[in-house]
Design an enzyme around this catalytic site. Structure first.
Site, short mmCIF file in Angstrom:
data_model
loop_
_atom_site.label_atom_id
_atom_site.label_comp_id
_atom_site.label_asym_id
_atom_site.label_seq_id
_atom_site.Cartn_x
_atom_site.Cartn_y
_atom_site.Cartn_z
N SER A 127 0.83 -1.20 0.00
CA SER A 127 0.00 0.00 0.00
C SER A 127 0.87 1.25 0.00
O SER A 127 2.01 1.24 0.49
CB SER A 127 -0.89 -0.01 1.25
OG SER A 127 -1.52 1.24 1.46
N TYR A 152 -2.53 -0.33 10.16
CA TYR A 152 -2.61 -0.94 8.83
C TYR A 152 -1.27 -0.80 8.11
O TYR A 152 -0.75 -1.75 7.52
CB TYR A 152 -3.73 -0.28 8.03
CG TYR A 152 -3.78 -0.66 6.58
CD1 TYR A 152 -4.19 -1.93 6.18
CD2 TYR A 152 -3.42 0.25 5.59
CE1 TYR A 152 -4.24 -2.28 4.84
CE2 TYR A 152 -3.46 -0.09 4.25
CZ TYR A 152 -3.87 -1.36 3.87
OH TYR A 152 -3.91 -1.71 2.54
#
Length: 325
Positions: A127, A152
């Site tokens: 990501s 995350y």
């Protein structure tokens, strides 16, 4: 030869599987529908209409089940690992869930993949969040990764460290796909563009985080799929990059995104400005020079075209949702 996709009925997994099946490839996919079950099952139903598609309801953390699957389909040659828990703010609320799905899931998959004999490439979802609070723009794969802004991001950074170990220890051809704000039809309902569209259509206020430079490198799903396929289809294996950005290479204002939704939905947004949460970055911006150099890929879809396509699908989705309720 076959492609194996984890999270096959997720947003990116569904579109990638569809593209592979359309060109006649064999696709073996797993998923357990933990995210947006309604959409996930609808996507899976569409995939099951294709010849060459095989699905099993396996949790990627179940290493024994993966090994059994790989023994049955020993001709798997490319792995696309997309199964994960997503959402920066939710990761603060449920860190153990994110640690299991994102960290343990990758370890389980890599251990199982050691039983396969002819792996050409393993790509896995990372990501733009791994760049953290860096002030260096655009984000380049060679940049030092910044202080993580969310749990995350911690899990995705941990994935990249894990992959680096397996790449060195077992010579696995591993590449992290650093996705930048992927959007489009059949997307994730928890993402801002989807939430904005739903709020506008339901005549409810939308929340816009404060910030003069609030912008994202929005990347349309068909461009993402083309980018991933360009990596999987590379003829030479002499260099397998550790990480590759997949973005548009052009940050767009979040306010512009909202205006495009207003135009395409033919409705006005009721905007409420609120303080930006700790986990949210003010800006993301991908350098896409590496993937261009490696494969010749470049994104084709403008934010205007992408939101128009999403909005067209969204109107159909709303009808499906209303029928469900």
């Amino acid at each position: 030869m076959a492609f194996f996709i984890t999270g096959v009925s997720g947003f990116i997994g569904f579109h990638l599987a569809t593209a592979l099946l359309a060109r006649g490839e064999e696709v073996i996919g797993i998923d357990i529908h933990t995210s947006s079950p309604f959409l996930s099952k609808e996507r899976l139903n569409l995939l099951k209409q294709h010849r060459g598609f095989m699905y099993q309801a396996i949790d990627v953390c179940d290493q024994s089940a993966l090994k059994a699957l790989f023994a049955q389909y020993a001709h798997i040659h490319s792995i696309i690992h997309l199964a994960a828990q997503a959402g920066v703010r939710r990761s603060r609320e449920e860190p153990a869930l994110f640690a299991r799905s994102n960290f343990e899931g990758l370890v389980s998959l890599l251990e199982a993949s050691l039983t396969l004999k002819q792996i050409n490439h393993i790509v896995y979802a990372s990501s733009s969040a791994v760049y953290g609070r860096t002030k260096e723009f655009p984000f380049k794969e060679t940049n030092p990764l910044g202080e993580p802004s969310s749990f995350y991001a911690v899990t995705k950074h941990s994935n990249e460290l894990t992959a680096a170990y397996y790449k060195r220890a077992y010579n696995l051809p591993l590449t992290a796909l650093r996705f930048f704000t992927v959007y489009g039809a059949w997307g994730r309902p928890d993402m801002a563009y989807f939430k904005f569209a739903k709020a506008i259509s339901d005549k409810k206020p939308i929340t816009l985080w404060e910030g003069q430079n609030l912008s994202r490198d929005f990347t349309f799903i068909s461009d993402v799929v083309a980018g991933v396929l360009s990596l999987l289809d590379r003829k030479t294996r002499s260099f397998v990059p550790d990480a590759v950005n997949i973005g548009s290479g052009k940050p767009e204002s979040v306010l512009k995104l909202i205006k495009e939704l207003e135009k395409n939905l033919n409705m006005k947004a009721d905007i409420e400005i609120c303080p930006r949460p700790l986990e949210d970055l003010e800006q993301t911006w991908a350098s896409i020079e590496l993937i261009k150099k490696l494969t010749g890929w470049s994104p084709k879809t403008s934010i205007n075209e992408g939101i128009a396509a999403f909005s067209k699908w969204f109107r159909v989705y709303k009808k499906l949702e209303n029928q469900k309720n």
